[in-house]
Design a protein around this motif. Sequence first.
Motif, PDB file in Angstrom:
ATOM      1  N   ASN A   1       0.776  -1.146   0.137  1.00 32.84           N
ATOM      2  CA  ASN A   1      -0.144   0.026  -0.174  1.00 32.84           C
ATOM      3  C   ASN A   1       0.931   1.144  -0.045  1.00 32.84           C
ATOM      4  O   ASN A   1       1.774   1.490   0.845  1.00 32.84           O
ATOM      5  CB  ASN A   1      -0.960  -0.118   1.075  1.00 32.84           C
ATOM      6  CG  ASN A   1      -1.983   0.990   1.298  1.00 32.84           C
ATOM      7  OD1 ASN A   1      -1.998   2.154   0.749  1.00 32.84           O
ATOM      8  ND2 ASN A   1      -3.069   1.008   1.749  1.00 32.84           N
ATOM      9  N   CYS A   2       0.726   2.042  -0.890  1.00 29.58           N
ATOM     10  CA  CYS A   2       1.577   3.212  -1.236  1.00 29.58           C
ATOM     11  C   CYS A   2       0.923   4.696  -0.903  1.00 29.58           C
ATOM     12  O   CYS A   2       1.773   5.623  -1.140  1.00 29.58           O
ATOM     13  CB  CYS A   2       2.139   3.312  -2.529  1.00 29.58           C
ATOM     14  SG  CYS A   2       3.120   1.792  -3.136  1.00 29.58           S
ATOM     15  N   LEU A   3      -0.273   4.361  -0.381  1.00 31.90           N
ATOM     16  CA  LEU A   3      -0.845   5.905  -0.207  1.00 31.90           C
ATOM     17  C   LEU A   3      -0.187   6.901   0.691  1.00 31.90           C
ATOM     18  O   LEU A   3       0.074   8.021   0.282  1.00 31.90           O
ATOM     19  CB  LEU A   3      -2.412   5.672   0.432  1.00 31.90           C
ATOM     20  CG  LEU A   3      -3.305   6.791   0.335  1.00 31.90           C
ATOM     21  CD1 LEU A   3      -3.392   7.587  -1.215  1.00 31.90           C
ATOM     22  CD2 LEU A   3      -4.644   6.488   0.797  1.00 31.90           C
ATOM     23  N   GLU A   4       0.069   6.421   1.782  1.00 28.46           N
ATOM     24  CA  GLU A   4       0.770   7.338   2.604  1.00 28.46           C
ATOM     25  C   GLU A   4       2.164   7.737   2.249  1.00 28.46           C
ATOM     26  O   GLU A   4       2.846   8.769   2.193  1.00 28.46           O
ATOM     27  CB  GLU A   4       1.188   6.546   4.169  1.00 28.46           C
ATOM     28  CG  GLU A   4      -0.061   6.583   4.896  1.00 28.46           C
ATOM     29  CD  GLU A   4      -0.792   7.899   5.152  1.00 28.46           C
ATOM     30  OE1 GLU A   4       0.019   8.649   5.488  1.00 28.46           O
ATOM     31  OE2 GLU A   4      -2.045   7.921   5.089  1.00 28.46           O
ATOM     32  N   TRP A   5       2.981   6.751   1.494  1.00 31.85           N
ATOM     33  CA  TRP A   5       4.062   7.139   0.788  1.00 31.85           C
ATOM     34  C   TRP A   5       3.899   8.110  -0.188  1.00 31.85           C
ATOM     35  O   TRP A   5       4.830   9.274  -0.441  1.00 31.85           O
ATOM     36  CB  TRP A   5       4.688   5.787   0.185  1.00 31.85           C
ATOM     37  CG  TRP A   5       6.108   6.243  -0.699  1.00 31.85           C
ATOM     38  CD1 TRP A   5       7.139   6.182  -0.303  1.00 31.85           C
ATOM     39  CD2 TRP A   5       6.065   6.259  -1.959  1.00 31.85           C
ATOM     40  NE1 TRP A   5       8.053   6.437  -1.191  1.00 31.85           N
ATOM     41  CE2 TRP A   5       7.350   6.601  -2.383  1.00 31.85           C
ATOM     42  CE3 TRP A   5       4.913   6.385  -3.050  1.00 31.85           C
ATOM     43  CZ2 TRP A   5       7.791   6.716  -3.722  1.00 31.85           C
ATOM     44  CZ3 TRP A   5       5.386   6.571  -4.360  1.00 31.85           C
ATOM     45  CH2 TRP A   5       6.746   6.840  -4.777  1.00 31.85           C
ATOM     46  N   ALA A   6       2.856   8.003  -1.167  1.00 30.22           N
ATOM     47  CA  ALA A   6       2.497   8.936  -2.166  1.00 30.22           C
ATOM     48  C   ALA A   6       2.265  10.272  -1.481  1.00 30.22           C
ATOM     49  O   ALA A   6       2.813  11.353  -2.038  1.00 30.22           O
ATOM     50  CB  ALA A   6       1.360   8.508  -2.807  1.00 30.22           C
ATOM     51  N   ARG A   7       1.569  10.357  -0.319  1.00 37.86           N
ATOM     52  CA  ARG A   7       1.315  11.585   0.235  1.00 37.86           C
ATOM     53  C   ARG A   7       2.625  12.114   0.682  1.00 37.86           C
ATOM     54  O   ARG A   7       2.650  13.622   0.492  1.00 37.86           O
ATOM     55  CB  ARG A   7       0.448  11.581   1.586  1.00 37.86           C
ATOM     56  CG  ARG A   7      -0.932  10.960   1.298  1.00 37.86           C
ATOM     57  CD  ARG A   7      -1.953  11.064   2.734  1.00 37.86           C
ATOM     58  NE  ARG A   7      -3.083  11.051   2.449  1.00 37.86           N
ATOM     59  CZ  ARG A   7      -3.976   9.818   2.722  1.00 37.86           C
ATOM     60  NH1 ARG A   7      -3.353   8.971   3.349  1.00 37.86           N
ATOM     61  NH2 ARG A   7      -5.165   9.710   2.432  1.00 37.86           N
ATOM     62  N   GLY A   8       3.495  11.580   1.318  1.00 35.84           N
ATOM     63  CA  GLY A   8       4.897  12.364   1.622  1.00 35.84           C
ATOM     64  C   GLY A   8       5.751  12.600   0.579  1.00 35.84           C
ATOM     65  O   GLY A   8       6.222  13.715   0.714  1.00 35.84           O
ATOM     66  N   VAL A   9       5.481  11.826  -0.676  1.00 41.46           N
ATOM     67  CA  VAL A   9       6.363  12.205  -1.656  1.00 41.46           C
ATOM     68  C   VAL A   9       5.887  13.340  -2.313  1.00 41.46           C
ATOM     69  O   VAL A   9       6.444  14.159  -2.698  1.00 41.46           O
ATOM     70  CB  VAL A   9       6.285  10.938  -2.726  1.00 41.46           C
ATOM     71  CG1 VAL A   9       7.002  11.620  -4.235  1.00 41.46           C
ATOM     72  CG2 VAL A   9       7.260  10.008  -2.219  1.00 41.46           C
ATOM     73  N   LEU A  10       4.406  13.505  -2.597  1.00 41.35           N
ATOM     74  CA  LEU A  10       3.809  14.587  -3.275  1.00 41.35           C
ATOM     75  C   LEU A  10       3.918  15.944  -2.446  1.00 41.35           C
ATOM     76  O   LEU A  10       4.156  16.919  -2.878  1.00 41.35           O
ATOM     77  CB  LEU A  10       2.537  14.389  -3.417  1.00 41.35           C
ATOM     78  CG  LEU A  10       2.128  13.410  -4.685  1.00 41.35           C
ATOM     79  CD1 LEU A  10       0.662  12.838  -4.923  1.00 41.35           C
ATOM     80  CD2 LEU A  10       2.564  14.045  -6.078  1.00 41.35           C
ATOM     81  N   THR A  11       3.845  15.753  -1.159  1.00 38.92           N
ATOM     82  CA  THR A  11       4.134  16.788  -0.170  1.00 38.92           C
ATOM     83  C   THR A  11       5.526  17.402  -0.432  1.00 38.92           C
ATOM     84  O   THR A  11       5.675  18.587  -0.252  1.00 38.92           O
ATOM     85  CB  THR A  11       3.684  16.546   1.214  1.00 38.92           C
ATOM     86  OG1 THR A  11       2.419  15.891   1.398  1.00 38.92           O
ATOM     87  CG2 THR A  11       3.882  17.476   2.292  1.00 38.92           C
ATOM     88  N   LYS A  12       6.428  16.797  -0.305  1.00 38.96           N
ATOM     89  CA  LYS A  12       7.633  16.873  -0.507  1.00 38.96           C
ATOM     90  C   LYS A  12       7.927  17.722  -1.859  1.00 38.96           C
ATOM     91  O   LYS A  12       8.823  18.807  -1.851  1.00 38.96           O
ATOM     92  CB  LYS A  12       8.636  15.997  -0.302  1.00 38.96           C
ATOM     93  CG  LYS A  12      10.213  16.094  -0.288  1.00 38.96           C
ATOM     94  CD  LYS A  12      11.004  14.895  -0.076  1.00 38.96           C
ATOM     95  CE  LYS A  12      12.665  15.435   0.019  1.00 38.96           C
ATOM     96  NZ  LYS A  12      13.562  14.220   0.124  1.00 38.96           N
ATOM     97  N   LEU A  13       7.360  17.087  -3.048  1.00 36.47           N
ATOM     98  CA  LEU A  13       7.554  17.589  -4.205  1.00 36.47           C
ATOM     99  C   LEU A  13       7.123  19.001  -4.459  1.00 36.47           C
ATOM    100  O   LEU A  13       7.585  19.894  -5.320  1.00 36.47           O
ATOM    101  CB  LEU A  13       7.122  16.630  -5.242  1.00 36.47           C
ATOM    102  CG  LEU A  13       8.147  15.385  -5.385  1.00 36.47           C
ATOM    103  CD1 LEU A  13       7.260  14.286  -6.503  1.00 36.47           C
ATOM    104  CD2 LEU A  13       9.233  15.964  -6.148  1.00 36.47           C
TER     105      LEU A  13
END
Length: 357
Positions: A31-43
């Motif tokens: 499950n990558c949703l939390e990871w996606a939130r972190g990456v998009l927030t950083k980007l």
Amino acid sequence: MAKYGEGDKRWIVEERPDGTNVHNWHWSETNCLEWARGVLTKLLSDLTLLDGEGDLFVRTKTVEKVDGEAYVNIRKGKIIPGYEISVVLSWEGDARDSDGKSLLKVDGTVEIPYIADENADEDPEVKVLVKDDGPIGRRLKEAMLSRGKPVILEKVRVFVESMAKGGPAREDLETKKVAPKNQASAPAAAAAPAAASAGKKEAEAAEKKEAKKKKKKEGFKTISMTEKFSCRAKDMYEILMDENRWKGFTQSNARISKEVGGEFSIFDGSVTGRNVELQEGKLIVQKWRFGSWPDGIQSTVTLTLEEPEPGLTVVKLTHTDVPEEDRYGNATVVENTERGWRDLIFHKIRAVFGFGI
């Protein structure tokens, strides 16, 4: 050759006592949703987009929301990403006079309603909203669209590429190693149920993805038209790509970029989009969106210009992914769009420029 009933250990997927998924043979899902939130927030957070050019200052603030689903499946070392997410981020702008005094500060949001694996090779729709709709507010919004949108799309591409490489599962995929050969293992027969289960999961995931794709295409139509004009192909291309000519034959405001990736707005902003591919005198491919359509929907317009003989141009239109209903439930979108092409564009061009046959 192995003896009958023993099997060849080079081809057996064994159940390991330590639970290791050797070579990622078995089906695994992350499950990558939390990871996606972190990456998009950083980007996307705290990006300086304009720093005084034209006395304008524009920057993103923070990612407010990332909703949807994101996961990565791995089977036999193959990465299969899946995601459908929407993103909302905040931004702020400041317009100053020549002395550096602030004239107006505004806040706004950027909405990316649909980032999905099935559209990984296309840029998603980006909507820029501002809370102040006055002249200066609109100027800051235009600045955000022209300077900020390309940067935001570039950051989204970084996310999409990261998902294609495995997202948070990539490091795990690259570091997994086969344990020493002398490590104990269960009988080979125990591998059969696991392999069958993995194959079943892979098939179910493929079916789910295909069903999702088919479901998304339900409720959409394609419009195809062929029209002839008494003109040169280069003249027709110029009319279709020139905002002043659009203003002339439609009697409405138009703003059209002549560059690939550039944006356009026609019919007083009722239709917006961007250029995907341009071949002067031959081809126009654009993303079109009507303001009355449901959020996140974009269609594709392909105009092929052929000149079988000098002074005769054949325009072939293919307009795909046109929704059957608008955001209000009216089921006349396809009919109205086809009529618009025929009556408001092609027939008007003939009448205004004298290109009738």
